[in-house]
Design a protein around this motif. Structure first.
Motif, PDB file in Angstrom:
ATOM      1  N   ALA A 276      -7.028  -0.610   0.416  1.00  0.00           N
ATOM      2  CA  ALA A 276      -7.075   0.562   1.300  1.00  0.00           C
ATOM      3  C   ALA A 276      -6.508   0.239   2.678  1.00  0.00           C
ATOM      4  O   ALA A 276      -5.806   1.053   3.288  1.00  0.00           O
ATOM      5  N   VAL A 277      -6.785  -0.972   3.169  1.00  0.00           N
ATOM      6  CA  VAL A 277      -6.305  -1.371   4.497  1.00  0.00           C
ATOM      7  C   VAL A 277      -4.790  -1.537   4.497  1.00  0.00           C
ATOM      8  O   VAL A 277      -4.089  -1.009   5.371  1.00  0.00           O
ATOM      9  N   VAL A 278      -4.273  -2.272   3.523  1.00  0.00           N
ATOM     10  CA  VAL A 278      -2.827  -2.508   3.494  1.00  0.00           C
ATOM     11  C   VAL A 278      -2.071  -1.221   3.164  1.00  0.00           C
ATOM     12  O   VAL A 278      -0.948  -1.011   3.637  1.00  0.00           O
ATOM     13  N   THR A 279      -2.684  -0.351   2.367  1.00  0.00           N
ATOM     14  CA  THR A 279      -2.051   0.942   2.094  1.00  0.00           C
ATOM     15  C   THR A 279      -1.947   1.770   3.363  1.00  0.00           C
ATOM     16  O   THR A 279      -0.935   2.442   3.603  1.00  0.00           O
ATOM     17  N   MET A 280      -2.983   1.713   4.190  1.00  0.00           N
ATOM     18  CA  MET A 280      -2.934   2.406   5.478  1.00  0.00           C
ATOM     19  C   MET A 280      -1.816   1.847   6.353  1.00  0.00           C
ATOM     20  O   MET A 280      -1.098   2.599   7.024  1.00  0.00           O
ATOM     21  N   GLY A 281      -1.649   0.528   6.341  1.00  0.00           N
ATOM     22  CA  GLY A 281      -0.562  -0.070   7.114  1.00  0.00           C
ATOM     23  C   GLY A 281       0.800   0.359   6.622  1.00  0.00           C
ATOM     24  O   GLY A 281       1.701   0.672   7.418  1.00  0.00           O
ATOM     25  N   VAL A 282       0.982   0.391   5.302  1.00  0.00           N
ATOM     26  CA  VAL A 282       2.269   0.807   4.737  1.00  0.00           C
ATOM     27  C   VAL A 282       2.556   2.267   5.066  1.00  0.00           C
ATOM     28  O   VAL A 282       3.680   2.630   5.446  1.00  0.00           O
ATOM     29  N   VAL A 283       1.544   3.121   4.947  1.00  0.00           N
ATOM     30  CA  VAL A 283       1.746   4.561   5.156  1.00  0.00           C
ATOM     31  C   VAL A 283       2.047   4.868   6.619  1.00  0.00           C
ATOM     32  O   VAL A 283       3.023   5.573   6.938  1.00  0.00           O
ATOM     33  N   LEU A 284       1.233   4.353   7.532  1.00  0.00           N
ATOM     34  CA  LEU A 284       1.411   4.682   8.946  1.00  0.00           C
ATOM     35  C   LEU A 284       2.721   4.122   9.502  1.00  0.00           C
ATOM     36  O   LEU A 284       3.482   4.831  10.171  1.00  0.00           O
ATOM     37  N   GLN A 285       2.998   2.861   9.227  1.00  0.00           N
ATOM     38  CA  GLN A 285       4.219   2.277   9.773  1.00  0.00           C
ATOM     39  C   GLN A 285       5.449   2.721   8.989  1.00  0.00           C
ATOM     40  O   GLN A 285       6.535   2.830   9.552  1.00  0.00           O
ATOM     41  N   GLY A 286       5.279   2.999   7.704  1.00  0.00           N
ATOM     42  CA  GLY A 286       6.396   3.546   6.937  1.00  0.00           C
ATOM     43  C   GLY A 286       6.760   4.947   7.375  1.00  0.00           C
ATOM     44  O   GLY A 286       7.938   5.333   7.354  1.00  0.00           O
ATOM     45  N   ALA A 287       5.761   5.735   7.801  1.00  0.00           N
ATOM     46  CA  ALA A 287       6.041   7.090   8.279  1.00  0.00           C
ATOM     47  C   ALA A 287       6.882   7.060   9.551  1.00  0.00           C
ATOM     48  O   ALA A 287       7.836   7.841   9.699  1.00  0.00           O
ATOM     49  N   ASN A 288       6.535   6.166  10.469  1.00  0.00           N
ATOM     50  CA  ASN A 288       7.341   6.047  11.685  1.00  0.00           C
ATOM     51  C   ASN A 288       8.753   5.565  11.375  1.00  0.00           C
ATOM     52  O   ASN A 288       9.731   6.041  11.967  1.00  0.00           O
ATOM     53  N   LEU A 289       8.865   4.618  10.452  1.00  0.00           N
ATOM     54  CA  LEU A 289      10.187   4.120  10.080  1.00  0.00           C
ATOM     55  C   LEU A 289      11.038   5.236   9.488  1.00  0.00           C
ATOM     56  O   LEU A 289      12.208   5.410   9.861  1.00  0.00           O
ATOM     57  N   TYR A 290      10.470   6.008   8.580  1.00  0.00           N
ATOM     58  CA  TYR A 290      11.211   7.111   7.964  1.00  0.00           C
ATOM     59  C   TYR A 290      11.591   8.168   8.998  1.00  0.00           C
ATOM     60  O   TYR A 290      12.719   8.674   9.008  1.00  0.00           O
ATOM     61  N   GLY A 291      10.645   8.496   9.884  1.00  0.00           N
ATOM     62  CA  GLY A 291      10.927   9.515  10.892  1.00  0.00           C
ATOM     63  C   GLY A 291      12.053   9.123  11.822  1.00  0.00           C
ATOM     64  O   GLY A 291      12.942   9.934  12.122  1.00  0.00           O
ATOM     65  N   TYR A 292      12.065   7.881  12.269  1.00  0.00           N
ATOM     66  CA  TYR A 292      13.105   7.462  13.207  1.00  0.00           C
ATOM     67  C   TYR A 292      14.445   7.229  12.515  1.00  0.00           C
ATOM     68  O   TYR A 292      15.497   7.376  13.145  1.00  0.00           O
ATOM     69  N   ILE A 293      14.425   6.868  11.244  1.00  0.00           N
ATOM     70  CA  ILE A 293      15.692   6.801  10.511  1.00  0.00           C
ATOM     71  C   ILE A 293      16.292   8.194  10.379  1.00  0.00           C
ATOM     72  O   ILE A 293      17.505   8.384  10.532  1.00  0.00           O
ATOM     73  N   LYS A 294      15.434   9.185  10.121  1.00  0.00           N
ATOM     74  CA  LYS A 294      15.921  10.564  10.060  1.00  0.00           C
ATOM     75  C   LYS A 294      16.479  11.010  11.407  1.00  0.00           C
ATOM     76  O   LYS A 294      17.488  11.713  11.474  1.00  0.00           O
ATOM     77  N   CYS A 295      15.824  10.597  12.492  1.00  0.00           N
ATOM     78  CA  CYS A 295      16.339  10.932  13.823  1.00  0.00           C
ATOM     79  C   CYS A 295      17.687  10.270  14.066  1.00  0.00           C
ATOM     80  O   CYS A 295      18.601  10.877  14.636  1.00  0.00           O
TER      81      CYS A 295
END
Length: 207
Positions: free
Chosen positions: A155-174
């Motif tokens: 659950a902890v590592v999944t939270m890390g992947v989701v939160l930091q992956g969301a920022n990575l995806y968002g800024y790549i889209k930008c």
């Protein structure tokens, strides 16, 4: 004498140009937002360090989990709302229109009329290095926890992947553009490469 004066003028201009190049180079490498650059790396690196040393720091799983999730949440907020806008001139968010529909907005700040860059090269490198490296590390942690049967840490590592992956995806889209699809970009690139190779082969066959 006139020729000597002309040479002196030429040397003065070249020295002036050299000074201008040095000043421009120093501006590109200068970190204009040191506080933002520090916190861009602080929260995400701290979360990784706490995860690696949690068994040595504390015997309580709950305390370690809360600390890591708190650091990840602070990192998500800081990167999404502060450091991306200051360091690279990018931002993304979600808004709801009058009809109740949710829309994702990805924006990139345009350069000024004088051609001045939005961010320095040093800040851009720090931003993208931290943004890309840390999600990869959390993915490695996820596979490690899965294969070592540490179910409580998933659950902890999944939270890390989701939160930091969301920022990575968002800024790549930008960076790429909100109307540009990454799949279509890859397809068009492969198509251009195939067309180029075909043209080269035809030219070789004709020669």
């Amino acid at each position: 004498m006139l020729r000597q004066d002309s040479n002196d003028d030429t040397e003065d201009v070249s020295l002036f140009d050299a000074d201008e190049e040095v000043s421009t180079r120093s501006k590109k490498s200068k970190i204009r937002h040191p506080v933002a650059s520090f916190f861009h790396l602080f929260f995400r690196v701290s979360a990784i360090v706490v995860y690696l040393l949690c068994e040595l720091i504390s015997s309580s799983f709950i305390a370690c989990m809360v600390s890591i999730i708190l650091l990840l949440s602070c990192d998500f907020w800081a990167v999404k709302n502060v450091t991306g806008r200051l360091m690279v001139g990018l931002r993304w968010w979600n808004q709801v229109d009058d009809d109740g529909k949710s829309h994702w907005v990805f924006e990139a700040r345009k350069a000024s009329a004088q051609g001045k860059k939005v961010s320095s090269e040093a800040e851009s490198r720090i931003f993208w290095l931290g943004l890309v490296t840390c999600p990869v590390i959390w993915v490695i942690f996820a596979f490690s926890a899965l294969f070592s049967f540490k179910v409580k840490w998933l659950a902890v590592v999944t939270m890390g992947v989701v939160l930091q992956g969301a920022n990575l995806y968002g800024y790549i889209k930008c960076k790429v553009g909100r109307r540009t699809n990454l799949t279509s970009m890859a397809t068009s690139y492969l198509g251009r490469q195939f067309l180029r190779q075909t043209v080269v082969k035809d030219d070789q066959a004709e020669s």
